[in-house]
Design an enzyme around this catalytic site. Structure first.
Site, PDB file in Angstrom:
ATOM      1  N   GLY A 116      43.098  23.451 -12.597  1.00  0.00           N
ATOM      2  CA  GLY A 116      43.271  24.902 -12.477  1.00  0.00           C
ATOM      3  C   GLY A 116      42.308  25.542 -11.506  1.00  0.00           C
ATOM      4  O   GLY A 116      41.481  26.356 -11.906  1.00  0.00           O
ATOM      5  N   ALA A 123      47.329  30.055  -7.409  1.00  0.00           N
ATOM      6  CA  ALA A 123      47.260  31.356  -6.732  1.00  0.00           C
ATOM      7  C   ALA A 123      46.334  32.348  -7.437  1.00  0.00           C
ATOM      8  O   ALA A 123      45.960  33.354  -6.842  1.00  0.00           O
ATOM      9  CB  ALA A 123      48.663  31.938  -6.629  1.00  0.00           C
ATOM     10  N   TYR A 126      44.831  28.465  -3.095  1.00  0.00           N
ATOM     11  CA  TYR A 126      46.057  28.616  -2.298  1.00  0.00           C
ATOM     12  C   TYR A 126      45.741  28.394  -0.830  1.00  0.00           C
ATOM     13  O   TYR A 126      44.825  29.012  -0.274  1.00  0.00           O
ATOM     14  CB  TYR A 126      46.640  30.026  -2.505  1.00  0.00           C
ATOM     15  CG  TYR A 126      48.064  30.143  -2.008  1.00  0.00           C
ATOM     16  CD1 TYR A 126      49.147  29.926  -2.860  1.00  0.00           C
ATOM     17  CD2 TYR A 126      48.331  30.455  -0.676  1.00  0.00           C
ATOM     18  CE1 TYR A 126      50.450  30.027  -2.404  1.00  0.00           C
ATOM     19  CE2 TYR A 126      49.640  30.550  -0.209  1.00  0.00           C
ATOM     20  CZ  TYR A 126      50.689  30.338  -1.089  1.00  0.00           C
ATOM     21  OH  TYR A 126      51.990  30.429  -0.635  1.00  0.00           O
ATOM     22  N   TYR A 171      55.257  31.601 -12.926  1.00  0.00           N
ATOM     23  CA  TYR A 171      54.805  30.619 -13.911  1.00  0.00           C
ATOM     24  C   TYR A 171      53.324  30.756 -14.251  1.00  0.00           C
ATOM     25  O   TYR A 171      52.612  29.764 -14.423  1.00  0.00           O
ATOM     26  CB  TYR A 171      55.169  29.204 -13.467  1.00  0.00           C
ATOM     27  CG  TYR A 171      55.367  28.302 -14.657  1.00  0.00           C
ATOM     28  CD1 TYR A 171      55.239  28.821 -15.952  1.00  0.00           C
ATOM     29  CD2 TYR A 171      55.661  26.965 -14.533  1.00  0.00           C
ATOM     30  CE1 TYR A 171      55.402  28.040 -17.059  1.00  0.00           C
ATOM     31  CE2 TYR A 171      55.828  26.155 -15.643  1.00  0.00           C
ATOM     32  CZ  TYR A 171      55.685  26.707 -16.903  1.00  0.00           C
ATOM     33  OH  TYR A 171      55.841  25.921 -18.010  1.00  0.00           O
ATOM     34  N   CYS A 205      52.653  18.602 -28.839  1.00  0.00           N
ATOM     35  CA  CYS A 205      53.972  19.122 -29.200  1.00  0.00           C
ATOM     36  C   CYS A 205      53.791  20.537 -29.722  1.00  0.00           C
ATOM     37  O   CYS A 205      52.742  20.871 -30.271  1.00  0.00           O
ATOM     38  CB  CYS A 205      54.683  18.238 -30.212  1.00  0.00           C
ATOM     39  SG  CYS A 205      54.033  18.295 -31.857  1.00  0.00           S
ATOM     40  N   ASN A 218      53.626  23.282   3.145  1.00  0.00           N
ATOM     41  CA  ASN A 218      53.140  24.549   2.599  1.00  0.00           C
ATOM     42  C   ASN A 218      54.312  25.344   2.026  1.00  0.00           C
ATOM     43  O   ASN A 218      55.319  25.551   2.711  1.00  0.00           O
ATOM     44  CB  ASN A 218      52.432  25.348   3.691  1.00  0.00           C
ATOM     45  CG  ASN A 218      51.602  26.461   3.106  1.00  0.00           C
ATOM     46  OD1 ASN A 218      52.084  27.250   2.295  1.00  0.00           O
ATOM     47  ND2 ASN A 218      50.336  26.512   3.480  1.00  0.00           N
ATOM     48  N   GLY A 248      46.738  19.777 -11.467  1.00  0.00           N
ATOM     49  CA  GLY A 248      46.565  19.309 -12.846  1.00  0.00           C
ATOM     50  C   GLY A 248      47.656  19.796 -13.782  1.00  0.00           C
ATOM     51  O   GLY A 248      48.153  19.048 -14.625  1.00  0.00           O
ATOM     52  N   MET A 249      48.018  21.064 -13.667  1.00  0.00           N
ATOM     53  CA  MET A 249      49.056  21.636 -14.515  1.00  0.00           C
ATOM     54  C   MET A 249      50.421  21.581 -13.827  1.00  0.00           C
ATOM     55  O   MET A 249      51.411  21.151 -14.410  1.00  0.00           O
ATOM     56  CB  MET A 249      48.734  23.094 -14.858  1.00  0.00           C
ATOM     57  CG  MET A 249      47.481  23.289 -15.684  1.00  0.00           C
ATOM     58  SD  MET A 249      47.745  22.879 -17.413  1.00  0.00           S
ATOM     59  CE  MET A 249      47.211  21.207 -17.466  1.00  0.00           C
TER      60      MET A 249
HETATM   61  P1  NAD Z   1      45.233  22.881  -9.386  1.00  0.00           P
HETATM   62  O1  NAD Z   1      44.153  23.600  -8.701  1.00  0.00           O
HETATM   63  O2  NAD Z   1      44.940  21.579 -10.040  1.00  0.00           O
HETATM   64  O3  NAD Z   1      46.452  22.640  -8.378  1.00  0.00           O
HETATM   65  C1  NAD Z   1      46.979  23.598  -7.492  1.00  0.00           C
HETATM   66  C2  NAD Z   1      47.822  22.856  -6.456  1.00  0.00           C
HETATM   67  O4  NAD Z   1      48.483  23.762  -5.564  1.00  0.00           O
HETATM   68  C3  NAD Z   1      46.979  21.926  -5.598  1.00  0.00           C
HETATM   69  O5  NAD Z   1      47.509  20.629  -5.692  1.00  0.00           O
HETATM   70  C4  NAD Z   1      47.105  22.520  -4.207  1.00  0.00           C
HETATM   71  O6  NAD Z   1      47.040  21.553  -3.184  1.00  0.00           O
HETATM   72  C5  NAD Z   1      48.476  23.178  -4.270  1.00  0.00           C
HETATM   73  N1  NAD Z   1      48.660  24.238  -3.267  1.00  0.00           N
HETATM   74  C6  NAD Z   1      47.784  25.241  -2.967  1.00  0.00           C
HETATM   75  N2  NAD Z   1      48.309  26.030  -2.009  1.00  0.00           N
HETATM   76  C7  NAD Z   1      49.521  25.521  -1.703  1.00  0.00           C
HETATM   77  C8  NAD Z   1      50.532  25.934  -0.808  1.00  0.00           C
HETATM   78  N3  NAD Z   1      50.397  27.017  -0.040  1.00  0.00           N
HETATM   79  N4  NAD Z   1      51.674  25.201  -0.741  1.00  0.00           N
HETATM   80  C9  NAD Z   1      51.823  24.089  -1.513  1.00  0.00           C
HETATM   81  N5  NAD Z   1      50.874  23.656  -2.383  1.00  0.00           N
HETATM   82  C10 NAD Z   1      49.756  24.386  -2.481  1.00  0.00           C
HETATM   83  O7  NAD Z   1      45.846  23.917 -10.434  1.00  0.00           O
HETATM   84  P2  NAD Z   1      46.755  23.608 -11.733  1.00  0.00           P
HETATM   85  O8  NAD Z   1      45.911  23.116 -12.840  1.00  0.00           O
HETATM   86  O9  NAD Z   1      47.949  22.797 -11.350  1.00  0.00           O
HETATM   87  O10 NAD Z   1      47.200  25.089 -12.117  1.00  0.00           O
HETATM   88  C11 NAD Z   1      48.119  25.776 -11.263  1.00  0.00           C
HETATM   89  C12 NAD Z   1      48.209  27.234 -11.661  1.00  0.00           C
HETATM   90  O11 NAD Z   1      48.854  27.374 -12.909  1.00  0.00           O
HETATM   91  C13 NAD Z   1      46.854  27.907 -11.825  1.00  0.00           C
HETATM   92  O12 NAD Z   1      46.913  29.205 -11.292  1.00  0.00           O
HETATM   93  C14 NAD Z   1      46.650  27.948 -13.283  1.00  0.00           C
HETATM   94  O13 NAD Z   1      45.797  28.994 -13.661  1.00  0.00           O
HETATM   95  C15 NAD Z   1      48.055  28.179 -13.759  1.00  0.00           C
HETATM   96  N6  NAD Z   1      48.297  27.714 -15.116  1.00  0.00           N
HETATM   97  C16 NAD Z   1      49.522  27.945 -15.633  1.00  0.00           C
HETATM   98  C17 NAD Z   1      49.821  27.536 -16.921  1.00  0.00           C
HETATM   99  C18 NAD Z   1      51.171  27.766 -17.499  1.00  0.00           C
HETATM  100  O14 NAD Z   1      51.400  27.495 -18.649  1.00  0.00           O
HETATM  101  N7  NAD Z   1      52.111  28.234 -16.761  1.00  0.00           N
HETATM  102  C19 NAD Z   1      48.867  26.882 -17.682  1.00  0.00           C
HETATM  103  C20 NAD Z   1      47.638  26.626 -17.128  1.00  0.00           C
HETATM  104  C21 NAD Z   1      47.382  27.017 -15.835  1.00  0.00           C
END
Ligand code: NAD
Length: 558
Positions: free
Chosen positions: A52, A268, A275, A324, A412, A244, A178-179
């Site tokens: 995240g 983001a 981002y 999301y 779950c 991108n 990660g997510m």
């Molecule tokens: P992370 O930092 O592990 O991964 C983000 C990914 O986005 C990276 O792999 C990065 O290379 C990629 N990225 C960045 N800019 C990009 C672009 N312009 N084009 C394509 N790829 C790009 O983050 P994460 O753990 O995967 O979390 C992602 C988002 O989801 C975070 O904002 C987090 O807060 C949010 N989140 C959502 C939930 C949910 O339930 N929906 C839960 C936890 C976190």
């Protein structure tokens, strides 16, 4: 203070049934802290970043060492205090109190913005805890897998209802971190293909290795042809494309491509780190970030606008489009996209009804490190909650398709009543030696009664209480009173600094009678907070669940 020179090094949780702490609760915290930073689990372990964006498990390597030392020495009637990833105090409490209390990234309202946060972070005074990173209960990408699966299934149903024809054949998304990395597997588990745009080839590699994504195709035409073929044959596949999202989403609009479902999960919420602006390579982005952070954020937000405008176009053409939970709509709006909030958030659109039932992401980890222990818990869950076909399908699919990262774990979604029941069943498994070591139970902060986040979990509440954060604080206090093993309170998770306040809790099933009493209390209180929060906001389902299950909501009593 530690005398040795601290620095990055490989970290892995101890396995087996031998204690290195004075009790299993402390041992669980120690193992989960290590597990969060295991190279199999964390996205950037050398920097202590778990997931995240910059969600960290400890403030520095020195702070990590001190926390470990304190946990190893912590008595069964003491509580360790952790302030933004640093152990700051230890007090005598009592055996039923939490062994660790954690506060991460919290700032007074007027100062709650990224600039102030980064200034304090530079001074070494705070760290970004995200949700489960700083509260030591991250379980790798599986942690969000079922939530993503449920969301995709609900979005497909909404798409079908709106279009009046069977839909949901494929999903367009971005971000394989990660997510976000859970999305391709969640899509194929739900019977849909997936095209996922990711800028960083290493992230794609990791998802291929852990089987979260099936293949990588970097040519857009070829990737679309592969999606089309998979849809035609009804053989769902997931494809990562390295690029991108701010380039590829608009290009898809130009080509007239209309995916069934569209979302995105780049980080983001943190426009400086999470981002990558369009037109820059990863190295160029890193250089600009260091030399001119202001310009970087402006360019990142401009790119987010391009991406969100493409999402809006796709919605116009009939795609089911949703945000999301990463706050991209706010950043796009700040860059001039006035209609960004025409895109609904996923919680009001698909998840709130589950929250009203006290349902949310229940997760557990086998401290023994033995995958067989998780198989035993899988069977136990199905026996304890027998009449839930969705749960049965989920546990079966997860058993077949989820590759463990770090300590074996399972997630779950369970509701009020079932969580306490399952917690007690796990405690019995430990007591009877049917698993080889205690089981640690926790959850995401993204849950029914633990978070105030107006751009995500509490968006568009029925009574307008989106920004009321008392509920999250009550959640932490009530779980502490109930005797959770460790409790945390964070700011800024999911959607970034200034935008959310949320609580986490973890509880250990070590097979003792005392643990059974704590499990029963905490796993009733915690989902009960979701029921009362939504009943108070006027949701009929929550009022009904409260009446049916005997959850006391004073102002709703007849
Ligand atoms: P992370 O930092 O592990 O991964 C983000 C990914 O986005 C990276 O792999 C990065 O290379 C990629 N990225 C960045 N800019 C990009 C672009 N312009 N084009 C394509 N790829 C790009 O983050 P994460 O753990 O995967 O979390 C992602 C988002 O989801 C975070 O904002 C987090 O807060 C949010 N989140 C959502 C939930 C949910 O339930 N929906 C839960 C936890 C976190």
């Amino acid at each position: 203070m530690s005398t040795r020179q601290s620095g990055p090094r490989p970290v892995r949780a101890p396995r087996g049934s031998t204690l290195s702490c004075k009790g299993w609760v402390q041992e669980a915290a120690l193992r989960m802290l290590h597990n969060n930073l295991d190279a199999e689990v964390a996205e950037r372990p050398d920097d202590l970043v778990v997931y995240g964006g910059t969600g960290k498990a400890a403030r520095s390597w020195e702070a990590f060492d001190v926390i470990v030392r304190e946990l190893q020495d912590l008595a069964d009637d003491e509580t360790l205090l952790v302030q933004s990833g640093k152990a700051v105090g230890r007090f005598r409490t009592h055996p039923d109190a939490p062994r660790v209390l954690i506060a991460n990234s919290n700032l007074v309202g007027r100062w709650a913005n990224w600039d102030e946060f980064r200034k304090l972070e530079q001074l070494g005074l705070t760290m970004y805890g995200q949700m489960t990173a700083g509260s030591w209960i991250y379980i790798g990408t599986q942690g969000i897998l079922q939530g993503t699966y449920e969301t995709f299934v609900a979005a497909r149903k909404a798409h079908e209802a709106r279009s009046g024809r069977p839909g949901g054949r494929w999903v367009l998304t971005a971000g394989l971190g990660g997510m976000g990395g859970a999305q391709p597997l969640a899509a194929t588990m739900a019977g849909m293909s997936c095209l996922a745009v990711e800028i960083d080839p290493h992230r794609i590699e990791r998802r291929l290795e852990t089987r979260y994504v099936d293949q990588r195709i970097d040519d857009l035409g070829k990737a679309l042809a592969a999606i089309e073929a998979a849809v035609e044959k009804n053989q769902p596949t997931s494809i990562a494309i390295c690029g991108n999202a701010a380039d590829i989403f608009p290009e898809l609009v130009r080509r007239g491509v209309v995916p069934d479902l569209v979302t995105e999960q780049t980080a983001a919420h943190d426009p400086l780190i999470g981002y990558i602006p369009e037109g820059l390579s990863l190295a160029e982005a890193a250089a600009l970030r260091a030399s001119n952070p202001k310009e970087y954020v402006t360019r990142a937000k401009r790119s987010m606008r391009l991406e969100v405008e493409a999402m809006l176009e796709m919605a116009q053409c009939g795609s089911e489009v949703f945000d999301y939970g990463n706050n991209i709509r706010t950043c796009a709006q700040e860059a001039g996209c006035e209609r960004a909030f025409d895109i609904p958030g996923f919680v009001p659109a698909y998840i709130r009804e589950l929250f009203c039932q006290g349902k949310g992401p229940f997760r557990w980890v086998a401290l023994s490190g033995d995958p067989e222990d998780i198989l035993a818990t899988d069977r136990a869950v199905l026996e304890a909650v027998p009449n839930d076909p969705d749960l049965a399908r989920w546990i079966k699919l997860a058993g077949e398709r989820v590759k463990f990262q770090g300590l074996p774990a399972r997630i779950c979604w369970l509701g009020y009543g079932d969580r306490a029941k399952v917690g007690l069943v796990f405690n019995e498994l430990v007591r009877q030696g049917k698993v080889k070591a205690p089981i640690v139970i926790g959850r995401d902060h993204l849950d029914c009664g633990s978070v105030a986040s107006p751009f995500r979990e509490t968006e568009a509440m029925k009574d307008g209480s989106d920004a009321i954060a008392d509920w999250a604080i009550l959640n932490a206090l009530a779980n502490t009173a109930g005797g959770a093993s460790w409790v945390s309170f964070h700011h800024g998770g999911g959607v970034g600094i200034g935008n959310s306040l949320h609580a986490g809790m973890v509880i250990v099933a070590d097979g003792t009678d005392a643990a059974a009493r704590r499990l029963e209390r905490v796993l009733t209180i915690d989902p009960g907070m979701g029921v009362i929060r939504h009943a108070d906001a006027g949701y009929e389902t929550a009022v009904h669940v409260a009446e049916e299950k005997g959850v006391r909501v004073p102002h709703r009593m007849k």
